[in-house]
Design a protein around this motif. Structure first.
Motif, PDB file in Angstrom:
ATOM      1  N   ALA A  78      -0.592 -25.889  14.308  1.00  0.00           N
ATOM      2  CA  ALA A  78       0.529 -26.821  14.365  1.00  0.00           C
ATOM      3  C   ALA A  78       0.051 -28.069  15.086  1.00  0.00           C
ATOM      4  CB  ALA A  78       1.726 -26.217  15.082  1.00  0.00           C
TER       5      ALA A  78
ATOM      6  N   PRO B 209       2.265 -27.804   9.997  1.00  0.00           N
ATOM      7  CA  PRO B 209       3.446 -28.597  10.354  1.00  0.00           C
ATOM      8  C   PRO B 209       3.130 -29.607  11.453  1.00  0.00           C
ATOM      9  CG  PRO B 209       3.613 -26.393  11.278  1.00  0.00           C
ATOM     10  CD  PRO B 209       2.412 -26.383  10.380  1.00  0.00           C
TER      11      PRO B 209
ATOM     12  N   THR C 155       4.781 -32.408  14.247  1.00  0.00           N
ATOM     13  CA  THR C 155       5.951 -32.838  15.009  1.00  0.00           C
ATOM     14  C   THR C 155       5.590 -34.063  15.841  1.00  0.00           C
ATOM     15  OG1 THR C 155       6.888 -30.609  15.185  1.00  0.00           O
ATOM     16  CG2 THR C 155       7.562 -32.190  16.842  1.00  0.00           C
TER      17      THR C 155
ATOM     18  N   ASP D  97       8.303 -32.924   7.870  1.00  0.00           N
ATOM     19  CA  ASP D  97       9.752 -32.933   7.702  1.00  0.00           C
ATOM     20  C   ASP D  97      10.292 -34.021   8.626  1.00  0.00           C
ATOM     21  OD1 ASP D  97      12.503 -32.511   7.922  1.00  0.00           O
ATOM     22  OD2 ASP D  97      12.324 -30.352   7.649  1.00  0.00           O
TER      23      ASP D  97
ATOM     24  N   ARG E 191      11.461 -33.559  12.216  1.00  0.00           N
ATOM     25  CA  ARG E 191      10.524 -33.284  13.304  1.00  0.00           C
ATOM     26  C   ARG E 191      10.098 -34.550  14.045  1.00  0.00           C
ATOM     27  NH1 ARG E 191       7.263 -29.873   9.585  1.00  0.00           N
ATOM     28  NH2 ARG E 191       8.037 -27.745   9.701  1.00  0.00           N
TER      29      ARG E 191
ATOM     30  N   HIS F 117      10.818 -21.881   9.670  1.00  0.00           N
ATOM     31  CA  HIS F 117       9.713 -21.824   8.723  1.00  0.00           C
ATOM     32  C   HIS F 117       9.990 -20.811   7.623  1.00  0.00           C
ATOM     33  CE1 HIS F 117       6.819 -24.542  10.451  1.00  0.00           C
ATOM     34  NE2 HIS F 117       7.138 -24.089  11.640  1.00  0.00           N
TER      35      HIS F 117
ATOM     36  N   HIS G  68       9.824 -24.390   3.844  1.00  0.00           N
ATOM     37  CA  HIS G  68       8.460 -24.853   4.030  1.00  0.00           C
ATOM     38  C   HIS G  68       7.466 -23.956   3.321  1.00  0.00           C
ATOM     39  CE1 HIS G  68      10.121 -27.490   6.977  1.00  0.00           C
ATOM     40  NE2 HIS G  68      10.523 -26.488   7.727  1.00  0.00           N
TER      41      HIS G  68
END
Length: 484
Positions: free
Chosen positions: A37, A113, A115, A149, A152, A422, A427
């Motif tokens: 991540a 992912p 953020t 996304d 985020r 998730h 996702h």
């Protein structure tokens, strides 16, 4: 626990059944494929990208590694809070994305992912400005290679930033293999614009506190009550600007020399006038101390007074604290080997009574712009501990770890209401998720074979009577086979 009752013999059947179950359960519960991540810390002085890789373990939390920890290209000094256009935001973020792509050539970033969390530098801006900059940031990141996304991209509250820092400190210290608040670490993080503090308080104290930001941190075996808050304008740069303004140094003509700016130094970054240095340990200490404001009008028995005349839950006596951000760099740059307020006092007395050239010569890790305010920054850090939170007698330690590890754990690992969803509907899965699903399917198949074996034996070997009851041990780590 597996209990097997025998009517006439049956050890062979029990061993077969137990072996199949014992072999299948670890595969279903503890997949070991690495996960990833990314977190962008959009701070008041710049941005840093963290690319976390963690490997689940058979007990406790996973092992976490930041692949970007030593990559200088994954950070910059272009604060998003100062961006005024899409182009400026692109310039601030594009280099981070390029750096991330170079960290692990075998990693498919399309399933990782991403953020972005902005902190105090953004929080002080008007809401419409925050919203515009975050929209620009979403536009830039959506064109990148990460799994992205727009939800985020966010400006996080100061209390959440503090909580993430506490999670980070305690995860790295003991992985939350504790049950008593006294075994945890408190955390203080001093950035450029704000200061955060977080610590666990006893349940009895938490019940007496009203209107305080206390979060319940639940993990297997225990629930902790964590107080986490932020003090705006108590970051090193913001506090210095406030101190200079309050002292009215620019009101005189020429401006009054600043007792916290090193001798022979000149600065135009914190005031509307050109400041000249006249550093003195005693005078700077008095100037800093007078702006901490630790005189609360009323306190309950469960509270203590802190910065900005703010009541906070009483800090448990002897609770150790970990110091992040400005504290870490102060101890590193000034070669302070003992993490105590006494050692900080000695260092401040030395620095504040030298001119800027002498400080640069003695402490080569400092650069010229930062060296100018070494006296002021160190005394603020010291007095926050001594007078702001009364921590002189507490065990202290410094760490380069910031809140980003905690943010990744809360968002992607820990069971939390803040955890990012998730599910398949939202996702893709990265390699770790796919491996986990495959292993789970294999385990289900093995369990079905166990059931088939049991059914066969019950039909064809009537001398065996097997009753199976599954019960994990207290750690959930293994299954035992016992006979009654």
């Amino acid at each position: 626990m597996i209990h097997a009752k025998r009517s006439t013999g049956g050890s062979q059947a029990r061993c077969l059944l137990g072996a199949l179950i014992v072999a299948s359960l670890p595969l279903a519960v503890y997949p070991t494929a690495p996960l990833h991540a990314a977190v962008i810390d959009a701070g008041s002085t710049g941005n840093r990208l963290h690319l976390f890789k963690w490997t689940p373990t058979s007990h406790g939390l996973p092992v976490v590694e930041d692949l970007a920890s030593s990559a200088t290209d994954c950070s910059n000094h272009q604060p998003l809070a100062q961006a005024t256009s899409l182009s400026a935001v692109n310039d601030a973020l594009q280099g981070l994305l390029t750096c991330a792509a170079s960290l692990d050539k075998n990693l498919d970033l399309a399933v990782v992912p991403l953020t972005l969390m902005a902190t105090a530098g953004m929080r002080v801006l008007p809401y419409r400005t925050q919203e515009q900059v975050m929209t620009w940031a979403s536009a830039v990141l959506s064109r990148g290679t990460f799994l992205f996304d727009p939800s985020r991209v966010q400006v996080i509250p100061g209390s959440q930033e503090a909580y993430f820092g506490w999670v980070s400190a305690n995860y790295l210290a003991h992985g939350f293999q504790i049950t008593d608040p006294a075994q945890t670490l408190g955390m203080i993080d001093m950035g450029g614009s704000s200061l955060e503090i977080a610590y666990a308080v006893p349940t009895s104290v938490a019940g007496q506190i009203k209107g305080q930001p206390i979060t319940q941190f639940a993990f297997p075996g225990s629930t902790l009550h964590v107080f986490a808050t932020s003090f705006a304008e108590y970051g090193s740069d913001a506090f210095n600007q406030h101190r200079v303004t309050a002292a009215g140094l620019c009101n005189a003509s020429p401006p009054t020399p600043d007792p916290c700016l090193l001798v022979n130094a000149m600065d135009t970054s914190v005031a509307t006038c050109e400041l000249h240095g006249a550093a003195s340990y005693d005078q700077c200490r008095a100037s800093v101390d007078s702006n901490l404001h630790t005189d609360c009008p009323t306190l309950s028995a469960a509270e203590t007074c802190s910065l900005d005349n703010t009541p906070i839950p009483a800090i448990p006596s002897n609770l150790p604290f970990e110091l992040h951000a400005s504290y870490y760099w102060a101890f590193t740059d000034l070669d302070i080997t003992s993490v105590t307020t006494d050692a900080m006092t000695t260092a401040a007395q030395d620095v504040c009574n030298k001119n800027v050239a002498q400080v640069l010569a003695k402490y080569p890790h400092l650069d010229a712009p930062n060296a100018n305010w070494t006296c002021e920054h160190l005394l603020e850090e010291l007095l926050v501990l001594e007078h702001g939170f009364d921590l002189s007698q507490h065990a202290l330690n410094t760490s380069q770890a910031g809140w980003a590890i905690g943010a990744a754990l809360v968002s992607f690992v820990l069971p939390s209401s803040d955890r990012v969803d998730h599910t398949c509907a939202k996702h893709k899965y990265d390699g770790g998720h796919v491996a986990a699903i495959a292993i789970a399917c294999l385990s289900i198949g093995l369990l079905l074979s166990v059931f088939g074996t049991w059914y066969f034996l019950s039909k064809h070997r009537q001398q065996y009577k097997i009753e199976v009851q599954l019960q994990p041990d207290r750690n959930g780590d293994y299954i035992q086979l016992s006979e009654e």
